[in-house]
Scaffold this active site. Structure first.
Site, mmCIF file in Angstrom:
data_model
loop_
_atom_site.group_PDB
_atom_site.id
_atom_site.type_symbol
_atom_site.label_atom_id
_atom_site.label_comp_id
_atom_site.label_asym_id
_atom_site.label_seq_id
_atom_site.Cartn_x
_atom_site.Cartn_y
_atom_site.Cartn_z
ATOM 1 N N GLY A 17 -3.113 -3.501 -14.760
ATOM 2 C CA GLY A 17 -4.079 -3.406 -13.660
ATOM 3 C C GLY A 17 -3.371 -3.144 -12.345
ATOM 4 N N GLY A 19 -5.001 -2.973 -9.294
ATOM 5 C CA GLY A 19 -5.941 -3.268 -8.213
ATOM 6 C C GLY A 19 -5.187 -3.987 -7.105
ATOM 7 N N GLU A 176 -24.504 -6.433 1.728
ATOM 8 C CA GLU A 176 -23.990 -5.222 2.380
ATOM 9 C C GLU A 176 -24.742 -3.981 1.886
ATOM 10 O OE1 GLU A 176 -19.570 -6.959 3.454
ATOM 11 O OE2 GLU A 176 -19.682 -5.487 1.872
#
Ligand SMILES: Cc1cc2nc3c(=O)[nH]c(=O)nc-3n(C[C@H](O)[C@H](O)[C@H](O)COP(=O)(O)OP(=O)(O)OC[C@H]3O[C@@H](n4cnc5c(N)ncnc54)[C@H](O)[C@@H]3O)c2cc1C
Length: 467
Positions: A17, A19, A176
């Site tokens: 990963g 991220g 949001e």
């Protein structure tokens, strides 16, 4: 297939990963005496906090993604492979991936999280989610395509369903997204769709609890709620959507709201890799880790970020799934791995909360800082812009985001209202998926199908239905 990763005399650290956590860890190991192997199913790093802006046409997808190879240019001890990690065999220190087996001395799982549909199969099948760039681009196409469809129908019930957007989950993503959609309804859509009666357009934010932004302070919750109400977002608390079939979102056995746009932002599960013992997994599929990020029961497998559940005195339910947690754990683990290699005792991790924020619309954001400092409005919005600009990876992405935001600010409009991936067939052949979507178009005179787990009371039901 051969992964072609050369053998090294140095210990191999495999990071799954790239991220927030994986990227930071790999960078922090640049000068360490290890071979670093980074694996991700994508060849780009994705800045997830701005996905909703891609979905609402405020930002280009390219400005929140960055090529992983470019990030690591010049890092001599690092090898990157695009691959899907399918399993881990701890007894053999081996990862099973879509490009073959990869051995490790130390394994770090930084695989993030996946949308949690809580086993609600019809919602998983039919609702939209916003967890990846393809999700966000599809959502954008889908929303604008439904507006185009609303122009074409002469059936009032169908038009109302096409103009009704239900966002499930009052966390930062739901807030949001709802705020951004409401802003779009006010600014851009009247110009683009003068023939549509946008008074009919409903944006509904649904949450099981009693407030939005649960982890934030009461002041932030109340301010965000007020901002949303001022924008005309309908808030429905203590409400659970239990199924979504034929464009009907059910909140009791017989009561539903007709919506062609159900967006699920109600929760996430850890994206754990198969192969670790069940005892290591929490209920929401995160991995129990100790204060060194070592996975429970393992000696050389670590987890950081969203996939790791680290319980501390201050946070008995585990540290929150936030980008700063992933980044701080990554930096700390980089130091601990080097301690382990030098046969030193690792140090415990301590999370430093530097604050949390959420934006609702232009000039309207809420910020909680440590020591109960809270601010909001224009200064909150400026702080939000500044922090997100700093955190975006790459100068080009920062510059493009800044230009897009400046354009949106001064023109009251999102620039990127493109339907890139249409879901309905046109003259050309759009294949199986388009046909499936069309087949799911409801018959507005049909009786409702059977649904699961009815429960809400009639007051909540009529409230959501807008009676
Ligand atoms: C819409 C949205 C808004 C958010 N807003 C905020 C916010 O405002 N502030 C904030 O702090 N946090 C926010 N978050 C949360 C934040 O994005 C996460 O906490 C953070 O991304 C966690 O970092 P990570 O490194 O653990 O995982 P991620 O950043 O999710 O990275 C995981 C990586 O692992 C890869 N991967 C996963 N499984 C595999 C596999 N099997 N094989 C190969 N590769 C794999 C993925 O492709 C991905 O690149 C938001 C999240 C979302 C979805």
């Amino acid at each position: 297939m051969d992964t072609n990763i050369p053998l090294s005399a140095q210990p191999r650290v495999v990071i799954v990963g790239c991220g927030f956590g994986g990227l930071k860890l790999a960078q922090a190991l640049a000068d360490a005496p290890v071979q670093v192997v980074v694996i991700d199913r994508n060849n780009y790093h994705n800045f997830q906090p701005l996905l909703y802006q891609v979905a609402t046409g405020a930002l280009e997808a390219d400005s929140i993604a960055y090529p992983i190879r470019k990030i690591f240019t010049g890092q001599q001890n690092l090898f990157f492979r695009v691959a899907d990690v399918q399993g881990v065999v701890p007894a053999r220190n081996l990862l099973q991936t879509s490009i073959g087996e990869i051995s490790y001395d130390y394994l770090v799982l930084a695989t993030g999280s996946l949308t949690n549909f809580f086993g609600l199969e019809s919602i998983e099948r039919n609702a939209r989610q916003i967890k990846s760039i393809p999700n966000a681009l599809n959502l954008r196409s889908f929303l604008f395509e439904n507006l185009e469809q609303a122009l074409l129908t002469s059936n009032p019930a169908e038009r109302q369903a096409l103009l009704t957007i239900v966002v499930v989950g009052g966390g930062p993503t739901g807030v949001e997204l709802s705020g951004s959609l409401a802003e779009m309804r006010r600014g851009v859509l009247p110009k683009d769709y003068p023939e549509l009666d946008l008074q009919q357009m409903r944006i509904i934010l649904v949450d099981e609890g009693a407030a939005v932004l649960k982890p934030m302070s009461t002041a932030s919750q109340q301010d965000a709620q007020r901002y949303l109400e001022e924008l005309g977002v309908e808030l429905h608390f203590h409400t659970t959507i239990r199924s979504y079939e034929h464009k009907r979102a059910y909140f009791s056995a017989t009561e539903y709201i007709e919506t062609a746009n159900l967006i699920w932002a109600a929760g996430v599960n850890g994206a754990a890799v198969p192969g670790l013992p069940d005892e290591a997994l929490t209920r929401n599929k995160r991995l129990h880790v100790n204060r060194w990020n070592l996975v429970q029961g393992q000696t050389n497998i670590f987890a950081i970020g969203d996939v790791a559940s680290m319980v501390t005195e201050a946070m008995p339910k585990g540290l929150p799934m936030l980008a700063p947690v992933a980044q701080q754990q990554a930096s700390h683990l980089a130091a601990n791995l080097q301690r382990l290699i030098h046969q030193q005792q690792p140090l415990n991790f301590t999370y430093r909360n530097k604050g949390v924020m959420a934006i609702v619309s232009r000039n309207q954001a809420v910020v909680d800082l440590p020591k109960q400092v809270h601010f909001k409005g224009f200064f909150g919005w400026l702080a939000w812009l500044f922090i997100h600009l700093i955190l975006l990876v790459g100068f080009r992405n920062k510059a493009v985001a800044l230009v897009d935001w400046a354009f949106a600010y001064f023109s009251s409009g999102q620039a990127l209202r493109l339907i890139i991936q249409p879901l309905r067939p046109r003259g050309d052949d759009l294949g199986k998926r388009a046909a499936e979507v069309l087949a799911a178009t409801p018959d507005y005179t049909a009786p409702p199908p059977a649904i699961q787990e009815p429960s809400l009371n009639s007051q909540e039901a009529s409230c959501l239905a807008g009676d």
